[in-house]
Design an enzyme around this catalytic site. Structure first.
Site, PDB file in Angstrom:
ATOM      1  N   SER A  70       0.829  -1.201   0.000  1.00 31.76           N
ATOM      2  CA  SER A  70       0.000   0.000   0.000  1.00 31.76           C
ATOM      3  C   SER A  70       0.870   1.260   0.000  1.00 31.76           C
ATOM      4  CB  SER A  70      -0.959  -0.034   1.194  1.00 31.76           C
ATOM      5  OG  SER A  70      -1.945   0.950   1.081  1.00 31.76           O
ATOM      6  N   GLU A  94     -10.038  -4.648  -5.502  1.00 36.27           N
ATOM      7  CA  GLU A  94      -9.535  -3.554  -4.684  1.00 36.27           C
ATOM      8  C   GLU A  94      -9.463  -2.230  -5.432  1.00 36.27           C
ATOM      9  OE1 GLU A  94      -5.431  -2.733  -3.739  1.00 36.27           O
ATOM     10  OE2 GLU A  94      -4.988  -4.809  -4.279  1.00 36.27           O
ATOM     11  N   HIS A 114      -7.633  -5.366  -0.801  1.00 41.57           N
ATOM     12  CA  HIS A 114      -6.425  -4.608  -0.537  1.00 41.57           C
ATOM     13  C   HIS A 114      -5.535  -5.316   0.495  1.00 41.57           C
ATOM     14  CE1 HIS A 114      -3.972  -1.020  -0.571  1.00 41.57           C
ATOM     15  NE2 HIS A 114      -4.088  -0.862   0.737  1.00 41.57           N
TER      16      HIS A 114
END
Length: 256
Positions: free
Chosen positions: A98, A190, A220
């Site tokens: 991320s 996602e 995610h």
């Protein structure tokens, strides 16, 4: 094992059996505003055992108290500290999820631009790479972990007063040439699926050995949930790709 890398707080994840002189630098996610979690430690411990090497978890400074470039500065400093400890870049890899995927790529770009040696390989799990992109509910698909409202807050917190199109904030606007081999995994459901596909295209167009995989029905950073077979599959594939013992300097060499 807690350690300071030239002043940056870090943690070593050390498996019982490890290849001497090899390490993976891990940059955790959390929208640039949240620190490491037990799930990050568990995932890193799995990788450390699987790959047989140490993992350096970088506890970089967090927004909004410390917006760009604080986190990036800390990540680059921690990597440079490893080089000072005698680690060869051919024996290092960098990975992140991320926001940490963003920091993985931007760290590589900064190191390249400053003439510093690059690691042998890099990997990104569900990376965020365009903080200028307006996030809408339609972008979220079925993602249960990263709602658009939260993502807008994370992006604003990190960008601060800077230009969101600054390449070291949003690497989709940057120069991808000369980066080491890269593996990117994202989930089909996602919000950042498009980011993963886009950077694969950008990297390959710049001559980078880039592999992108989209996992059906995943969300995610599903890799944090080790009970999922898809999490183990992703981590094993990345671990094999990022295995660094047989790679050359500056990211040359072929993935296993």
């Amino acid at each position: 094992e807690a350690v300071k890398g030239d002043g940056v707080p870090c943690e070593w994840i050390i498996p019982p059996e490890q290849a001497p002189g090899q390490a993976l630098v891990y940059l955790h996610g959390g929208g640039f505003v949240m620190g490491m979690t037990p799930l990050h430690h568990q995932m890193a411990a799995y990788w450390a055992r699987k790959m047989g090497l140490r993992i350096l978890m970088v506890d970089y400074r967090l927004a909004p108290d410390f917006p760009f470039p604080a986190a990036l500065d800390d990540c680059v400093t921690a990597y440079g500290w490893l080089l000072k400890q005698g680690f060869s870049p051919r024996n290092l890899a960098v990975a992140g999820d991320s926001a940490g995927g963003n920091l993985t790529i931007t760290s590589l770009m900064r190191l390249r631009d400053s003439g510093d040696p690059l690691p042998a390989a890099a990997a990104c799990l569900s990376p965020v790479v365009d903080l200028n992109h307006p996030v809408s509910r339609e972008d979220a698909a079925m993602d249960p972990l990263l709602p658009p409202k939260a993502m807008r807050f994370y992006n604003r917190s990190y960008v601060g007063m800077s230009d969101p199109k600054e390449p070291l904030i949003s690497p989709v606007y940057g120069n991808w040439q000369g980066l080491p081999p890269l593996m990117v995994h994202a989930g089909e459901d996602e919000i950042l699926r498009g980011d993963a596909i886009r950077i694969g295209e950008l990297a390959r167009a710049a001559g980078v050995d880039a592999q992108v995989a989209i996992f059906p029905r995943m969300w995610h950073v599903w890799q944090l949930f080790l009970d999922l077979p898809q999490a183990v599959q992703s981590l094993d594939e990345i671990g094999g790709f990022a295995h660094i013992g047989d790679r050359g300097e500056h990211g040359t060499g072929s993935p296993r």
